[in-house]
Design an enzyme around this catalytic site. Structure first.
Site, PDB file in Angstrom:
ATOM      1  N   PHE A  61      44.510  30.398  41.310  1.00 20.23           N
ATOM      2  CA  PHE A  61      45.400  30.896  40.250  1.00 20.23           C
ATOM      3  C   PHE A  61      45.989  29.777  39.409  1.00 20.23           C
ATOM      4  CE2 PHE A  61      45.886  33.561  44.160  1.00 20.23           C
ATOM      5  CZ  PHE A  61      44.989  34.545  43.786  1.00 20.23           C
ATOM      6  N   ARG A 118      31.191  42.178  27.046  1.00 17.51           N
ATOM      7  CA  ARG A 118      30.369  42.865  28.026  1.00 17.51           C
ATOM      8  C   ARG A 118      30.786  42.479  29.440  1.00 17.51           C
ATOM      9  NH1 ARG A 118      23.959  43.261  28.148  1.00 17.51           N
ATOM     10  NH2 ARG A 118      23.830  45.195  29.349  1.00 17.51           N
ATOM     11  N   ILE A 119      30.831  43.469  30.300  1.00 15.13           N
ATOM     12  CA  ILE A 119      31.191  43.221  31.695  1.00 15.13           C
ATOM     13  C   ILE A 119      29.914  42.930  32.480  1.00 15.13           C
ATOM     14  CG2 ILE A 119      32.134  44.328  33.762  1.00 15.13           C
ATOM     15  CD1 ILE A 119      34.214  43.453  31.572  1.00 15.13           C
ATOM     16  N   LYS A 149      31.917  45.935  39.553  1.00 10.98           N
ATOM     17  CA  LYS A 149      32.734  45.958  40.772  1.00 10.98           C
ATOM     18  C   LYS A 149      33.697  44.768  40.816  1.00 10.98           C
ATOM     19  CE  LYS A 149      30.752  47.625  44.452  1.00 10.98           C
ATOM     20  NZ  LYS A 149      30.062  47.879  45.750  1.00 10.98           N
ATOM     21  N   THR A 150      33.152  43.576  40.616  1.00 16.56           N
ATOM     22  CA  THR A 150      34.022  42.394  40.730  1.00 16.56           C
ATOM     23  C   THR A 150      34.954  42.271  39.524  1.00 16.56           C
ATOM     24  OG1 THR A 150      32.261  41.011  39.823  1.00 16.56           O
ATOM     25  CG2 THR A 150      32.435  41.139  42.216  1.00 16.56           C
ATOM     26  N   GLN A 155      39.030  41.902  39.379  1.00 15.06           N
ATOM     27  CA  GLN A 155      39.757  40.887  38.623  1.00 15.06           C
ATOM     28  C   GLN A 155      40.876  41.518  37.788  1.00 15.06           C
ATOM     29  OE1 GLN A 155      39.732  37.824  39.435  1.00 15.06           O
ATOM     30  NE2 GLN A 155      38.378  36.710  38.079  1.00 15.06           N
ATOM     31  N   GLY A 203      35.945  36.154  29.265  1.00 19.26           N
ATOM     32  CA  GLY A 203      36.471  36.071  30.631  1.00 19.26           C
ATOM     33  C   GLY A 203      37.335  37.260  31.006  1.00 19.26           C
ATOM     34  N   VAL A 204      37.431  37.522  32.299  1.00 22.49           N
ATOM     35  CA  VAL A 204      38.245  38.650  32.769  1.00 22.49           C
ATOM     36  C   VAL A 204      39.302  38.230  33.795  1.00 22.49           C
ATOM     37  CG1 VAL A 204      36.400  40.308  32.350  1.00 22.49           C
ATOM     38  CG2 VAL A 204      36.590  39.248  34.606  1.00 22.49           C
ATOM     39  N   GLU A 217      42.127  36.349  33.716  1.00 22.46           N
ATOM     40  CA  GLU A 217      43.560  36.166  33.470  1.00 22.46           C
ATOM     41  C   GLU A 217      44.187  37.286  32.672  1.00 22.46           C
ATOM     42  OE1 GLU A 217      44.476  31.754  33.218  1.00 22.46           O
ATOM     43  OE2 GLU A 217      42.327  31.763  32.888  1.00 22.46           O
TER      44      GLU A 217
END
Lengths: 330, 175, 769
Positions: free
Chosen positions: C275, C660-661, C665-666, C670, C733-734, C736
């Site tokens: 983190f 785009r993801i 799942k992950t 996040q 990015g996912v 933060e």
């Protein structure tokens, strides 16, 4: 952790013989003591393991229960007799710590656990418990979790137990094995207010061993509740907790029990509030008056003035909801 | 000193100051139980002793002689995972994986507490014979296991699927 | 920086902004964006899952080494001054003690180059590490004990006696402010923007809010304690670290010990949460120094208190947000200014104004972060530095204005949606926040929101709130990757990236398999090792893009080599790398897939066992050509007890526009994880810094509250899944964004429930009684 000898006691007498020596400490579940030893706040040179002693819950002749000091918190809360006859106690225990800790912690150890004051835990801070005469950094420091009742300039720490708050409300008696033989101490008289000697936390003499807690029968269990208010929804110490029980005769209070947690150096039996209610009609005004009777001596510190209002609100709400609730039929 | 660990007898002589957690990790190299606080505040060190969950960081190894200890390594291994371990993978009940062994050991014991009818602080009727495995019950009972990655939803889903498949099915249907 | 350099930089910046798209990385969309039905986006379970759930994933403190000694640290108890006496005799004589190291016998070391001071600097601060008698903060290490066991080291540490000569430490914010402030400098640029006289426009605006918000210090509290296993092999230093920056750690350690970077080998295959906290702090250096002195391998694992003493957290902020608006709700002025605390030894001015730079259109802006200096452990990056606390002020103020103007807060936001970046004028690469609001409002039942205090259920007041989440797209320079393809049709991707639970190894295995036309089982993703190619910090939510760009470059190189090897006898003869793609274990022509040869066949004919390609990612010029940001529409329902003021979160929804993801799942984990940490920020988290002593007074997980299971309801996280045409894979990015906006969404919901506006985090019950 300072080095120590470890011995397992075979019985209470043997434990006391070993425990009466200076520097010895009794080890129950260790959930508080081991932590404090790791912090070098506690530095016993001998640990007398009493966790295997007094492990049962038994009926008493007058219809109460006697709980061995070595019974785990989890076992007390899960015991069917406790759940049916003393639900207040089961709730209080279940509100405390985590399932893991309740599986380890014993009744005796819970009673004798020490404060969670951050200044007590930090060797860099001044603390009259750790070094009598040192001064208290909590009085003007972070004191959100600290006492509003019965504190002294020397110490504003609170006793962190939930279980003891219920025991205080239930008129529990504590059986103590000491160098001079066994004796009974009322739970509400066992812990001391800090005064000038906050390092002396109970009336127990050195070497005394708690062997059991006895619960007398009572008429309040059908209308009783433990409510704990804290900064997260679980696994946190109480800001304020209230153990409340009511026995009604029509609209009149026949008996009432009230004890507070998180507010003082000891589990706080609210005798003034009880006296203000016993035998009276249970009205909103009576409830407010009772709370006021208990809390008028309360004094807030930098961070905890709100606890006075919070305690009043929870006392009033707990008792009025119990009054409104239908008696739980078992 | 002797313990039964994951079914095997273990003989070791350790410092009386050694915690059960450090016995497992530093002497026996069973690294599944984790150290996250060493003061009973996070649950990462949770192991089973005689079937009950405890914080091994607060347990002195010397006090637990003769007891039967099960760690995450005793529940399952890659290729032969415990059903709950599989459910954690399926429901993504973790991210970094550090609190995970503690969550899983804790949950295994939680399931047996529920089977025994032991109440929790959120149980309405303390005298009930059986307790439904609701998300609220699971959340309260698992609150002694912190997850800083915040995988709580996945953990609750994994537990519900494993221990209350009917409730899980209802939820899927509702969704 | 000189005037000439400044001018050159400005010219370059303008040139990049104005260059044709095709000249910029991302100018041609990544072909992977068009793969609709493959592995990209699939909810694949973590490939390291079985290891993690069985306790077999080895963390930094889980590498036993023969002859290893255990370390324990003694910390200072004053904030500033000097060590007058240091009595270590009892500790040295204690059983099992191998070494007591203090400033008197520590090897000579250079200070750590602090983070962001140089490209690979990783230090939390630049205080000399145990080199003199000076104390700079309360909690600074003053001695280290090495012993045969941890128990012995801990005990011996307790026997060390230190006497201090107290100096004057600045520990109170008021004193620090009185000493004067300096403008914050972040990523080389001042955190200041003064556009079109915002104060005047605010004064003249018919509607306005002008309010102050505060946020306290926060601690990351990953459950894994900071730890390292360290030893020397001759003059080479080997570190099993828990780090989100293997290359940065290695380079910085090399500077400290006067080594060449190649002499330091840092690995970190699993990290138990970071983190932002798992960079280089004193403990790794002290362990390496003690290892050298003692000639023994060293294990250091900080106690939880130790983490609070020597690893910094997020600093305190005091924010002013003022918004002036016309009758139609459009903003005349947006002012976001305030003060943050730092130390004399680091440069991390919590950049809380970043969201205000691009979130809303406004006719004027005034943004400013001022810094003041305290003697405290150096503050650092923590999940969404800037945005997490900046969105609290900004998004509460928008809610306050909406309430004052009697406009729905979502509607007010939509009315201020900018056409292009409002402060840089750059076009957005992709921005779908309005769509996220519409989708979320429908799904959450926003229309049922009533007036403040209107909804009561028994003891509880219930309210809804919302806020915008936002976090930029980053891609840092230095990405590079290697792909090795073997004749049996397997590929290994090697890059010095990190897996702290974000799902990197799983998601990147999916991406590589999709790029190369292999199955996931045929792809190995090697990471967490500074000897691998590239410099890829796990920070700024940039790993997905940074790895994506590097692997894409290496893939192009690989295809070029493969086409050469294939030669004229191959069906692929004459094709260019851009004309082929990986599929079914080989290369195929993109528009005529039947023109194909398998990797095995190509390598066999060329009589090669394997082929390796390594390439660097292009510099991240796209960041200066487009305004690139992710967004989210955050919705929260709370209930507040009328008896106790306790706040409970009933429901939470985040609708995310993050491109785009890669892995449904992950990515969901996040988003949810960020939201959970945001709930902590909103309701309970505070590092208690005693202003009298500069000491942190709740250095434990019992007293610093992070959310527990029971605090967290089912969190609904969905996404629009619209690829960003200018990023690798179309992804942003996912990691933060999930924490951003949460504090405000909760505070706004609390206001809707109770009519009470809490402007000081955390929203504890005493503020609602």
């Amino acid at each position: 952790m300072t080095p120590f000898d470890y011995q397992r006691a075979a019985d209470a007498a043997g434990a006391v013989a070993a425990g009466v020596r200076g520097g010895a400490k009794y080890l129950g579940g260790g959930t508080n003591l081991v932590d404090l030893m790791r912090e070098t706040i506690e530095r016993p040179d001998c640990l007398v393991d009493v966790s295997c002693l007094s492990g049962g819950i038994d009926e008493t002749p007058d219809g109460g229960l006697q709980i061995g000091a070595g019974v785990t918190n989890a076992a007390v809360a899960a015991d069917r007799r406790v759940r049916e006859r003393y639900p207040l106690l089961a709730q209080a225990i279940l509100s405390g710590a985590s399932a893991q800790i309740r599986n380890m912690a014993t009744v005796g150890g819970n009673i004798l656990q020490r404060t969670r004051c951050g200044y007590f835990y930090d060797d860099a801070a001044r603390c009259n418990k750790r070094r009598p005469g040192d001064g208290c950094d909590a009085v003007d420091g972070f004191n959100r979790n600290h006492a509003i009742l019965g504190a002294s300039p020397a110490c504003v720490a609170t006793h962190p137990s939930d279980m003891c708050v219920a025991l205080a409300a239930l008129d529990a008696m504590v059986t103590v094995e000491g160098p001079a033989g066994p004796r009974q101490v009322p739970l509400i008289g066992l812990h001391r207010l800090p005064g000038d000697t906050p390092q002396i936390e109970t009336v127990l003499e050195p070497g005394a061993l708690i062997t059991a807690v006895t619960l007398p029968p009572n008429g309040i269990s059908a209308r009783s509740r433990y409510r704990k208010v804290r900064d997260r929804s679980s696994y946190a110490f109480a800001l304020v907790s209230v153990a409340a029980g009511l026995e009604m005769e029509g609209d009149t209070v026949k008996d009432v029990r009230l004890a507070l947690g998180g507010v003082a150096h000891k589990p706080w039996r609210a005798l003034a509030a009880e006296a203000a209610l016993r035998g009276r009609l249970l009205t909103d005004a009576a409830l407010q008056g009772a709370a006021e009777a208990e809390l008028s001596p309360a004094r807030g510190l930098r961070d905890n003035v709100f606890k006075i209002d919070l305690a009043r609100r929870v006392i009033v709400d707990s008792l009025s909801s119990l009054a409104q609730a239908r008696e739980i039929v078992r | 000193m002797r313990w039964t660990i994951n079914g095997a007898e273990v003989d070791e002589t350790v410092d009386v100051r050694t915690s059960l957690l450090d016995l497992l990790r530093e002497r026996l190299h069973l690294f599944g139980a984790k150290k996250g606080c060493d003061q009973g505040a996070c649950g990462a060190c949770t192991v089973l002793v005689d079937g009950r969950r405890i914080n091994s960081c607060l347990a002195l190894a010397v006090q637990y002689q003769g007891r039967e200890i099960v760690t995450i390594e005793g529940l399952g291994a890659p290729g032969a995972l415990h059903p709950l371990q599989k459910a954690f993978v399926e429901h993504d009940g973790f991210q970094c994986g550090y609190c995970t062994p503690g969550q899983i050991c804790s949950a295994v014991a939680m399931a047996s507490e529920l089977r025994d009818g032991a109440p929790s602080y959120v149980t309405e009727d303390l005298t009930a014979e059986t307790i439904d495995v609701t998300p609220e019950e699971v959340r309260e009972r698992m609150s002694g296991n912190l997850c800083r990655c915040g995988a709580y939803n996945g953990i609750v889903d994994a537990l519900t699927e494993t221990y209350a498949p009917a409730a899980e099915a209802d939820k899927r249907e509702a969704a | 920086m000189s005037l000439v350099q400044d001018t050159l930089q400005a010219v370059m910046k303008k040139a990049i902004a104005l260059a044709p798209d095709g000249f910029i990385p991302g100018g041609h969309p990544d072909p992977l964006i068009h793969h609709k039905h493959g592995l990209i986006g699939a909810p694949v379970s973590r490939i390291d899952g079985p290891l993690k759930v069985s306790g077999k994933a080895a963390f930094a403190a889980e590498f036993p080494v023969d002859g290893m000694a255990y370390a324990a640290l003694k910390y200072s108890s004053i904030p500033r001054g000097r060590i007058a006496e240091l009595d270590t005799r009892a500790a040295e004589a204690a059983p099992g003690v191998v070494l007591v190291m203090t400033h008197k016998n520590a090897p000579r070391l250079q200070p750590m180059p602090p983070f962001m001071s140089q490209p690979k600097a990783a230090g939390g601060d630049d205080v000399p590490v145990m080199q003199d008698d000076q104390v700079h903060w309360n909690g600074q290490p003053v001695a280290l004990v090495l012993a045969e066991t941890q128990e012995q080291a801990d005990h011996a540490r307790s026997l060390i006696r230190v006497a201090y000569e107290a100096g004057h430490g600045v520990t109170a914010l008021a004193e620090a402010k009185a000493n004067g402030s300096e403008p914050g400098l972040f990523q080389g640029e001042p955190l200041k923007l003064d556009l079109n006289d915002a104060e005047d426009k605010l004064a003249a605006a018919p509607h306005k809010v002008d309010v102050r918000y505060t946020t306290p210090r926060h601690s990351h509290n990953p459950i894994e304690l900071h730890a390292a296993t360290v030893y020397w092999e001759g003059d080479a230093l080997r570190v099993h670290d828990a780090t989100q920056a293997v290359d940065h750690a290695a380079w910085t350690l090399a500077q400290v010990f006067g080594l060449r970077e190649e002499q330091v080998h840092v690995t970190s295959p699993y990290v138990g949460g970071g983190f932002g906290s798992k960079t280089l702090w004193q403990h790794q250096i002290l362990a390496a120094a003690a290892s050298r002195l003692a000639g023994r391998p060293v294990r250091i694992m900080l106690s939880r208190e130790g983490v609070y003493r020597i690893v910094g957290g997020r600093t305190i902020t005091e924010q002013r947000v003022a918004i002036g608006a016309q009758d139609d709700g459009t903003f005349d002025a947006l002012i976001h200014t305030g003060t943050v605390a730092m130390t004399p030894h680091n440069n991390m001015p919590e950049p809380f104004i970043l969201p205000a730079r691009s979130a809303y259109a406004s006719r004027s802006f005034l943004l400013d972060v001022e810094t003041v200096k305290l003697n405290m452990v150096a503050n650092t990056f923590m999940r969404a530095p800037g945005e997490s606390v900046g969105t609290f002020g900004l998004e509460c103020a928008v809610d306050e204005l909406a309430h004052a103007m009697n406009i729905d807060p979502i509607e007010l936001r939509i009315r201020n949606e900018p056409e292009k970046d409002p402060t840089t004028g750059l076009p957005f690469s992709s921005r779908l926040i309005v769509e996220a609001w519409r989708r979320g409002a429908e799904r959450f039942g926003w229309s049922k929101r009533g007036a403040p205090g209107a909804r009561r259920e028994g003891e509880w007041l219930v309210g809804l709130g919302c806020a915008t989440a936002t976090y930029p797209y980053y891609r840092m320079p230095g990405g590079a990757a290697r792909i090795t393809l073997t004749r049996d049709g397997r590929a290994t991707i090697s890059i010095s990236a990190h897996e702290m639970g974000m799902g990197t190894s799983t998601a990147q295995t999916q991406v590589a398999a999709e790029r190369l036309g292999l199955t996931m089982e045929q792809v190995t993703f090697a990471y967490g090792d500074n000897t691998l190619p590239g410099v890829v910090l796990a920070g700024g939510s940039q790993q997905t893009a940074a790895i994506g760009a590097a692997v894409s470059a290496a893939q192009r190189q690989l295809f070029e080599t493969l086409l050469q090897l294939a030669g004229n006898d191959s069906p692929l003869a004459g094709l260019k790398p851009d004309e082929v793609g990986g599929s079914d274990g080989g290369l195929g022509k993109l528009d005529e897939p039947q023109i194909f040869e398998s990797y095995a066949s190509i390598l066999q004919r060329a009589q090669r066992e394997s082929v390796t390609a390594e390439a660097e990612a292009p510099p991240p010029l796209e960041l200066q050509h487009w305004s690139m940001h992710s967004h989210g529409a955050m919705f929260c329902e709370v209930r507040v007890s009328t008896v106790t003021g306790e706040v409970r979160v009933n429901r939470f929804l985040g609708v995310f526009d993050c491109g785009r993801i890669i892995n449904a799942k992950t990515a969901r984990s996040q988003f949810r994880g960020g939201i959970v940490m945001g709930l902590g920020l909103a309701l309970m988290e505070e590092t208690q810094f005693d202003e009298r002593s500069g000491r942190i007074m709740n250095p434990s997980l019992a007293e610093y509250h992070v959310p527990v299971h029971l605090d967290v309801p089912e969190i609904d996280a969905i996404w629009l899944d619209e690829p960003d045409p200018h990023t690798p894979m179309g992804a942003r990015g996912v990691g933060e964004i999930g924490i951003t906006g949460v504090g405000a969404a909760v505070a706004n919901a609390v206001f809707n429930a109770t009519g009470k506006r809490v402007r000081d985090l955390p929203i504890t019950l005493d503020k609602l009684l």
